[in-house]
Scaffold this active site. Structure first.
Site, PDB file in Angstrom:
ATOM      1  N   HIS A 328     -25.364   0.600 -50.912  1.00 42.33           N
ATOM      2  CA  HIS A 328     -26.188  -0.483 -50.368  1.00 42.33           C
ATOM      3  C   HIS A 328     -26.647  -1.476 -51.437  1.00 42.33           C
ATOM      4  O   HIS A 328     -27.093  -2.588 -51.116  1.00 42.33           O
ATOM      5  CB  HIS A 328     -27.422   0.139 -49.692  1.00 42.33           C
ATOM      6  CG  HIS A 328     -28.052  -0.716 -48.642  1.00 42.33           C
ATOM      7  ND1 HIS A 328     -27.875  -2.080 -48.583  1.00 42.33           N
ATOM      8  CD2 HIS A 328     -28.872  -0.401 -47.603  1.00 42.33           C
ATOM      9  CE1 HIS A 328     -28.552  -2.568 -47.556  1.00 42.33           C
ATOM     10  NE2 HIS A 328     -29.171  -1.567 -46.947  1.00 42.33           N
ATOM     11  N   LYS A 407     -26.729  -7.700 -23.666  1.00 45.58           N
ATOM     12  CA  LYS A 407     -27.549  -8.842 -24.065  1.00 45.58           C
ATOM     13  C   LYS A 407     -27.342 -10.051 -23.151  1.00 45.58           C
ATOM     14  O   LYS A 407     -28.267 -10.862 -22.989  1.00 45.58           O
ATOM     15  CB  LYS A 407     -27.267  -9.214 -25.520  1.00 45.58           C
ATOM     16  CG  LYS A 407     -25.887  -9.802 -25.792  1.00 45.58           C
ATOM     17  CD  LYS A 407     -25.776 -10.211 -27.257  1.00 45.58           C
ATOM     18  CE  LYS A 407     -24.419 -10.847 -27.542  1.00 45.58           C
ATOM     19  NZ  LYS A 407     -24.299 -11.265 -28.954  1.00 45.58           N
ATOM     20  N   LYS A 413     -32.112 -13.270 -17.947  1.00 46.15           N
ATOM     21  CA  LYS A 413     -33.466 -13.067 -17.434  1.00 46.15           C
ATOM     22  C   LYS A 413     -34.527 -13.712 -18.334  1.00 46.15           C
ATOM     23  O   LYS A 413     -35.719 -13.438 -18.215  1.00 46.15           O
ATOM     24  CB  LYS A 413     -33.758 -11.559 -17.296  1.00 46.15           C
ATOM     25  CG  LYS A 413     -32.765 -10.817 -16.406  1.00 46.15           C
ATOM     26  CD  LYS A 413     -32.752 -11.356 -14.990  1.00 46.15           C
ATOM     27  CE  LYS A 413     -31.747 -10.592 -14.123  1.00 46.15           C
ATOM     28  NZ  LYS A 413     -31.718 -11.120 -12.745  1.00 46.15           N
ATOM     29  N   LEU A 415     -35.139 -13.346 -21.529  1.00 45.52           N
ATOM     30  CA  LEU A 415     -35.724 -12.524 -22.585  1.00 45.52           C
ATOM     31  C   LEU A 415     -34.801 -12.555 -23.795  1.00 45.52           C
ATOM     32  O   LEU A 415     -33.581 -12.659 -23.656  1.00 45.52           O
ATOM     33  CB  LEU A 415     -35.901 -11.076 -22.119  1.00 45.52           C
ATOM     34  CG  LEU A 415     -37.041 -10.778 -21.154  1.00 45.52           C
ATOM     35  CD1 LEU A 415     -36.881  -9.380 -20.576  1.00 45.52           C
ATOM     36  CD2 LEU A 415     -38.381 -10.911 -21.838  1.00 45.52           C
ATOM     37  N   THR A 442     -35.276  -5.813 -40.074  1.00 40.96           N
ATOM     38  CA  THR A 442     -34.802  -6.689 -41.137  1.00 40.96           C
ATOM     39  C   THR A 442     -34.820  -8.151 -40.717  1.00 40.96           C
ATOM     40  O   THR A 442     -34.377  -8.499 -39.623  1.00 40.96           O
ATOM     41  CB  THR A 442     -33.367  -6.294 -41.535  1.00 40.96           C
ATOM     42  OG1 THR A 442     -33.383  -4.960 -42.039  1.00 40.96           O
ATOM     43  CG2 THR A 442     -32.841  -7.207 -42.623  1.00 40.96           C
ATOM     44  N   THR A 453     -32.798  -9.884 -47.709  1.00 40.76           N
ATOM     45  CA  THR A 453     -33.571  -9.541 -46.523  1.00 40.76           C
ATOM     46  C   THR A 453     -35.074  -9.568 -46.802  1.00 40.76           C
ATOM     47  O   THR A 453     -35.515  -9.488 -47.939  1.00 40.76           O
ATOM     48  CB  THR A 453     -33.210  -8.131 -46.002  1.00 40.76           C
ATOM     49  OG1 THR A 453     -33.514  -7.159 -47.016  1.00 40.76           O
ATOM     50  CG2 THR A 453     -31.755  -8.039 -45.623  1.00 40.76           C
TER      51      THR A 453
END
Length: 515
Positions: A328, A407, A413, A415, A442, A453
């Site tokens: 990472h 999604k 809707k 959101l 993040t 980030t």
């Protein structure tokens, strides 16, 4: 991610790096206000008052001095946070970063078009590797599209870390070796490392000026697999990369003192494009269930076939499923996901097959990297494996696909999908434990030079009030839905009531969250 490759040669992948704005230092009062907002859901009135007093004292006292020092630091650095973030979050860690810090998961996501089938390991690996090499070639030519957020150009520096990058252990602090170069910058390493049954091999991805094809990669991997399956296993030196960092640094120095040739071999691994891991395991994997690929074998699989310090390990299992395992330190997941998205698209376009020539050139056979080891190293490898399996045995993680809706319907809707998911997490935690869940999400800072980030705290006072209303039998459904609508435009971690607007939601979502 749809625009993976440039449609013209006018724009280059890294051309905007020098013109990106410097990372700003946020005003002290804003930072402290956000801190108080973040802790408020977890404190009673007395605790919050005490915390607020401490914050006020800090703001009028040493906080001013420290903030001024930050401003002075920012005058001499394009990104005042970069070194601190890299060192404190990653390179200074002394625990096993392979176990506690690395990232992994299925990549690319191909089970929906390539159902797992025993015996397809090499066949699928060579196709996947070829598309990854093509992405490296595009990156070298700076033909990977510059990513944007709206009209704002995003920092692309992390894409340089996908290939030819490796963390090097140090006694007190690790370092990152990055050897990638674009075509205009000069020669770039072009060899691959293959780990199989405790042994290490290398072969070049370029032969006589052109990239090896899937049939040629198949030839190389089949050679390695045949040798490893017909001869004794190797010592499994890669397992040492799972050790506590100072321990691994000391063992690395011991290896080099044992035989200078070992340094040459270690550097060859460090400089390689990426590591190919041929894993004998056969994980269960379907588009609905990635648990074994992600957790049991992707993140915590055989440490002798994972070089934990490489920025990218591409793992291929015996049934053709594949996973990624990455250090990472030099990069975040989105750069990897962009590359995987490219590979997945190309694999699907070609139905998982190679449609070019089957001709195989007379390329050099893979070279085995045989390290000089002694009984001390053999014992340390055994100890590292034992400790590794003990530590990873307590990981519990499931990765199931939620297929009731996605999604697109959430957006329909009115959101935001992220808001919906974060609230669902908060509600689930509150139902289980009767208290709010401290959560990290993040945020991207890639609009700025070398930005990576930042932290969003999704557990807000408003989210907590909504959770309470959802579990209160006396609260009407209309009231709960109203609170959900209010939250849908509340940017987590960046509260700005003036931009809030009430929106109409749907009992469909309410019923899903209420269950």
């Amino acid at each position: 991610m749809e625009k993976q490759v440039l449609e013209s040669s006018e724009e280059r992948t890294f051309q905007y790096q020098d013109s990106l704005p410097s990372l700003p230092v946020p005003p002290l009062d804003e930072s402290l206000s956000k801190y108080l907002d973040a802790v408020k859901p977890f404190l009673n009135q007395e605790e919050y008052q005490r915390t607020e007093d401490i914050v006020k004292k800090f703001e009028s006292g040493i906080g001013k001095e420290l903030h001024q020092k930050l401003l002075e630091r920012a005058k001499t650095r394009r990104n005042w946070l970069e070194d601190w973030w890299l060192n404190v979050a990653y390179l200074d860690l002394r625990i096993s970063t392979q176990i506690h810090c690395n990232i992994g998961g299925p990549g690319p996501y191909i089970e929906h078009c390539w159902p797992p089938k025993e015996g397809t390991q090499i066949e699928r690996a060579c196709v996947n590797i070829w598309h990854t090499l093509k992405y490296w070639d595009l990156l070298r030519a700076e033909k990977v599209a510059v990513e944007r957020s709206g009209n704002a150009v995003l920092d692309m520096n992390q894409f340089r870390m996908l290939f030819c990058t490796c963390k090097i252990p140090g006694v007190t602090r690790d370092s990152i070796g990055s050897y990638f170069k674009t075509e205009t910058e000069g020669e770039c390493p072009s060899h691959l490392i293959v780990l199989c049954r405790g042994r290490v091999f290398a072969f070049d991805a370029i032969h006589e000026g052109s990239m090896v094809t899937p049939p040629e990669i198949f030839r190389q991997l089949a050679y390695i697999q045949k040798r490893c399956h017909s001869e004794p296993d190797g010592p499994g030196l890669a397992a040492l990369t799972s050790s506590e960092r100072t321990k691994w640094a000391e063992l690395r120095e011991y290896l080099i003192d044992l035989d200078p040739k070992n340094l040459t071999l270690l550097e060859k691994i460090q400089r390689s494009l990426f590591v190919v891991c041929l894993d004998d395991s056969s994980p269960h994997a379907t588009p609905e269930d990635y648990t074994e690929v992600v957790a049991r074998l992707g993140l915590t699989g055989d440490p002798t076939v994972r070089w934990g310090d490489k920025s990218y390990n591409s793992i291929f299992f015996s049934n053709g499923t594949c996973s990624a395992f990455c250090d990472h330190s030099p990069l975040d997941a989105m750069a990897l996901i962009t590359m995987f998205s490219y590979a997945e698209k190309k694999i699907m376009e070609n139905e998982g097959k190679w449609k070019g020539s089957d001709k195989v050139r007379d390329i050099p056979w893979p070279e085995e990297l045989v390290f000089t080891v002694d009984q001390k190293i053999i014992n340390e490898i055994g100890h590292a494996k034992e400790l590794y399996y003990k530590k990873v045995s307590d990981l519990q993680l499931v990765s199931y696909a939620f297929t009731s809706f996605g999604k697109a319907l959430v957006k329909k809707k009115k959101l935001h999908p992220d808001t919906f998911v974060q609230l669902a997490i908060q509600l689930a935690y509150y139902k289980c434990h009767g208290r709010p869940g401290c959560c990290y999400e993040t945020a991207m800072t890639r609009r700025f030079y070398h930005g990576r980030t930042e932290t969003i705290r999704p557990c807000t006072v408003e989210a907590l009030e909504w959770c309470k209303s959802m579990l209160d039998p006396s609260e009407s459904e209309l009231s709960c839905v109203g609170l959900l609508g209010f939250l849908s435009y509340l940017p987590f971690g960046f509260k700005n009531v003036s931009v809030l607007s009430y929106i109409h939601t749907d009992y469909f979502f309410f019923s899903h969250l209420k269950k």
